[in-house]
Design a protein around this motif. Structure first.
Motif, mmCIF file in Angstrom:
data_model
loop_
_atom_site.group_PDB
_atom_site.id
_atom_site.type_symbol
_atom_site.label_atom_id
_atom_site.label_comp_id
_atom_site.label_asym_id
_atom_site.label_seq_id
_atom_site.Cartn_x
_atom_site.Cartn_y
_atom_site.Cartn_z
ATOM 1 N N UNK A 1 0.807 -1.218 0.000
ATOM 2 C CA UNK A 1 0.000 0.000 0.000
ATOM 3 C C UNK A 1 0.846 1.276 0.000
ATOM 4 N N UNK A 2 1.901 1.275 0.817
ATOM 5 C CA UNK A 2 2.718 2.494 0.930
ATOM 6 C C UNK A 2 4.124 2.294 0.375
ATOM 7 N N UNK A 3 4.418 1.118 -0.144
ATOM 8 C CA UNK A 3 5.703 0.849 -0.761
ATOM 9 C C UNK A 3 6.751 0.323 0.202
ATOM 10 N N UNK A 4 7.786 -0.241 -0.384
ATOM 11 C CA UNK A 4 8.866 -0.878 0.363
ATOM 12 C C UNK A 4 9.565 0.098 1.306
ATOM 13 N N UNK A 5 9.940 1.255 0.791
ATOM 14 C CA UNK A 5 10.754 2.195 1.578
ATOM 15 C C UNK A 5 10.012 2.659 2.822
ATOM 16 N N UNK A 6 8.778 3.125 2.660
ATOM 17 C CA UNK A 6 8.040 3.641 3.824
ATOM 18 C C UNK A 6 7.657 2.537 4.802
ATOM 19 N N UNK A 7 7.274 1.363 4.293
ATOM 20 C CA UNK A 7 6.902 0.288 5.217
ATOM 21 C C UNK A 7 8.117 -0.229 5.986
ATOM 22 N N UNK A 8 9.273 -0.293 5.337
ATOM 23 C CA UNK A 8 10.489 -0.720 6.045
ATOM 24 C C UNK A 8 10.951 0.336 7.044
ATOM 25 N N UNK A 9 10.793 1.609 6.684
ATOM 26 C CA UNK A 9 11.145 2.680 7.623
ATOM 27 C C UNK A 9 10.251 2.609 8.862
ATOM 28 N N UNK A 10 8.964 2.345 8.670
ATOM 29 C CA UNK A 10 8.049 2.195 9.802
ATOM 30 C C UNK A 10 8.447 0.995 10.660
ATOM 31 N N UNK A 11 8.813 -0.100 10.023
ATOM 32 C CA UNK A 11 9.276 -1.284 10.758
ATOM 33 C C UNK A 11 10.513 -0.946 11.582
ATOM 34 N N UNK A 12 11.426 -0.184 11.003
ATOM 35 C CA UNK A 12 12.634 0.236 11.715
ATOM 36 C C UNK A 12 12.284 1.072 12.935
ATOM 37 N N UNK A 13 11.377 2.047 12.762
ATOM 38 C CA UNK A 13 10.980 2.941 13.854
ATOM 39 C C UNK A 13 10.408 2.128 15.023
ATOM 40 N N UNK A 14 9.512 1.211 14.721
ATOM 41 C CA UNK A 14 8.880 0.430 15.786
ATOM 42 C C UNK A 14 9.867 -0.550 16.423
ATOM 43 N N UNK A 15 10.782 -1.094 15.627
ATOM 44 C CA UNK A 15 11.788 -1.998 16.181
ATOM 45 C C UNK A 15 12.740 -1.256 17.114
ATOM 46 N N UNK A 16 13.114 -0.037 16.745
ATOM 47 C CA UNK A 16 13.959 0.773 17.627
ATOM 48 C C UNK A 16 13.250 1.017 18.949
ATOM 49 N N UNK A 17 11.951 1.308 18.885
ATOM 50 C CA UNK A 17 11.185 1.502 20.126
ATOM 51 C C UNK A 17 11.284 0.242 20.993
ATOM 52 N N UNK A 18 11.163 -0.923 20.365
ATOM 53 C CA UNK A 18 11.226 -2.177 21.124
ATOM 54 C C UNK A 18 12.579 -2.427 21.749
ATOM 55 N N UNK A 19 13.648 -2.210 20.980
ATOM 56 C CA UNK A 19 14.983 -2.458 21.515
ATOM 57 C C UNK A 19 15.339 -1.455 22.610
ATOM 58 N N UNK A 20 14.985 -0.202 22.405
ATOM 59 C CA UNK A 20 15.261 0.794 23.443
ATOM 60 C C UNK A 20 14.409 0.531 24.680
ATOM 61 N N UNK A 21 13.196 0.056 24.482
ATOM 62 C CA UNK A 21 12.327 -0.287 25.615
ATOM 63 C C UNK A 21 12.973 -1.378 26.468
ATOM 64 N N UNK A 22 13.583 -2.356 25.806
ATOM 65 C CA UNK A 22 14.209 -3.455 26.551
ATOM 66 C C UNK A 22 15.422 -2.992 27.346
ATOM 67 N N UNK A 23 16.002 -1.864 26.934
ATOM 68 C CA UNK A 23 17.140 -1.293 27.664
ATOM 69 C C UNK A 23 16.702 -0.252 28.679
ATOM 70 N N UNK A 24 15.392 -0.018 28.783
ATOM 71 C CA UNK A 24 14.881 0.994 29.700
ATOM 72 C C UNK A 24 15.065 2.405 29.187
ATOM 73 N N UNK A 25 15.231 2.570 27.858
ATOM 74 C CA UNK A 25 15.476 3.885 27.273
ATOM 75 C C UNK A 25 14.415 4.254 26.237
ATOM 76 N N UNK A 26 13.190 3.816 26.440
ATOM 77 C CA UNK A 26 12.110 4.101 25.497
ATOM 78 C C UNK A 26 11.883 5.609 25.404
ATOM 79 N N UNK A 27 11.979 6.145 24.181
ATOM 80 C CA UNK A 27 11.813 7.570 23.939
ATOM 81 C C UNK A 27 10.628 7.758 23.004
ATOM 82 N N UNK A 28 9.548 8.318 23.514
ATOM 83 C CA UNK A 28 8.335 8.492 22.720
ATOM 84 C C UNK A 28 8.148 9.932 22.243
ATOM 85 N N UNK A 29 9.190 10.751 22.377
ATOM 86 C CA UNK A 29 9.088 12.133 21.901
ATOM 87 C C UNK A 29 9.039 12.153 20.374
ATOM 88 N N UNK A 30 8.380 13.151 19.815
ATOM 89 C CA UNK A 30 8.222 13.286 18.369
ATOM 90 C C UNK A 30 9.578 13.318 17.669
#
Length: 172
Positions: free
Chosen positions: A105-134
């Motif tokens: 629907x939104x193409x490879x680049x944007x969908x992979x970028x979204x996957x990256x963003x959410x994965x970073x949230x997960x990895x940082x969350x596991x380190x206790x460094x979850x950053x939800x700022x814009x």
């Protein structure tokens, strides 16, 4: 009480190496069925599967050799937690599922970028460094685009492999 297997266990290390060899052989078997017809860049779509198969076979064989001759060298103790970090797992899983759902629907680049963003949230969350700022979301999205765009262009332009794009130009 359950028994935990140490990463220093030589039989377990041998099993990991043998599993890598088996996976490499399975990938090579699958690569045989991929067309060898050369694309725009002079290499066919079977080039990367064969490269991955051979590299994985070499790594697996080296792991088996190391395991059988004294075990994996310079192996540090695990620094992770004894239990899974479920919020991080949810973030990463959401990224993978949304990527699969949105890639056409939104193409490879944007969908992979979204996957990256959410994965970073997960990895940082596991380190206790979850950053939800814009700002963190925007920076991670831009990094995701910077990683996904060259991959998309390599496949679409150099290897002539069709990946879902946002436009029909082949550049987005």
């Amino acid at each position: 009480m359950t028994q935990r297997h140490s990463s220093h266990s030589r039989p377990l290390q041998t099993l990991v190496g043998a599993g890598l060899v088996a996976l490499a052989l399975f990938l090579a078997w699958g690569a045989r069925s991929v067309s060898a017809e050369a694309g725009y860049g002079g290499v066919g779509p079977n080039f990367l599967p064969w490269v991955v198969s051979v590299a994985l076979l070499v790594c697996g064989a080296l792991c088996v050799v190391q395991a059988l001759t004294g075990g994996f060298r310079d192996l540090e103790e695990s620094s992770g937690e004894a239990r899974a970090h479920w919020p991080g797992f949810v973030w990463v899983s959401a990224g993978l599922l949304l990527n699969a759902l949105l890639i056409t629907r939104i193409g490879f680049i944007l969908s992979c970028a979204l996957c990256f963003v959410l994965s970073v949230r997960g990895f940082k969350s596991s380190e206790g460094r979850l950053d939800l700022r814009l700002r963190a979301w925007v920076v991670d999205f831009l990094i995701g685009v910077a990683l996904a765009a060259p991959v998309f262009w390599m496949f679409a332009q150099l290897l002539a492999i069709n990946l879902p794009g946002l436009t029909s130009t082949g550049w987005l």
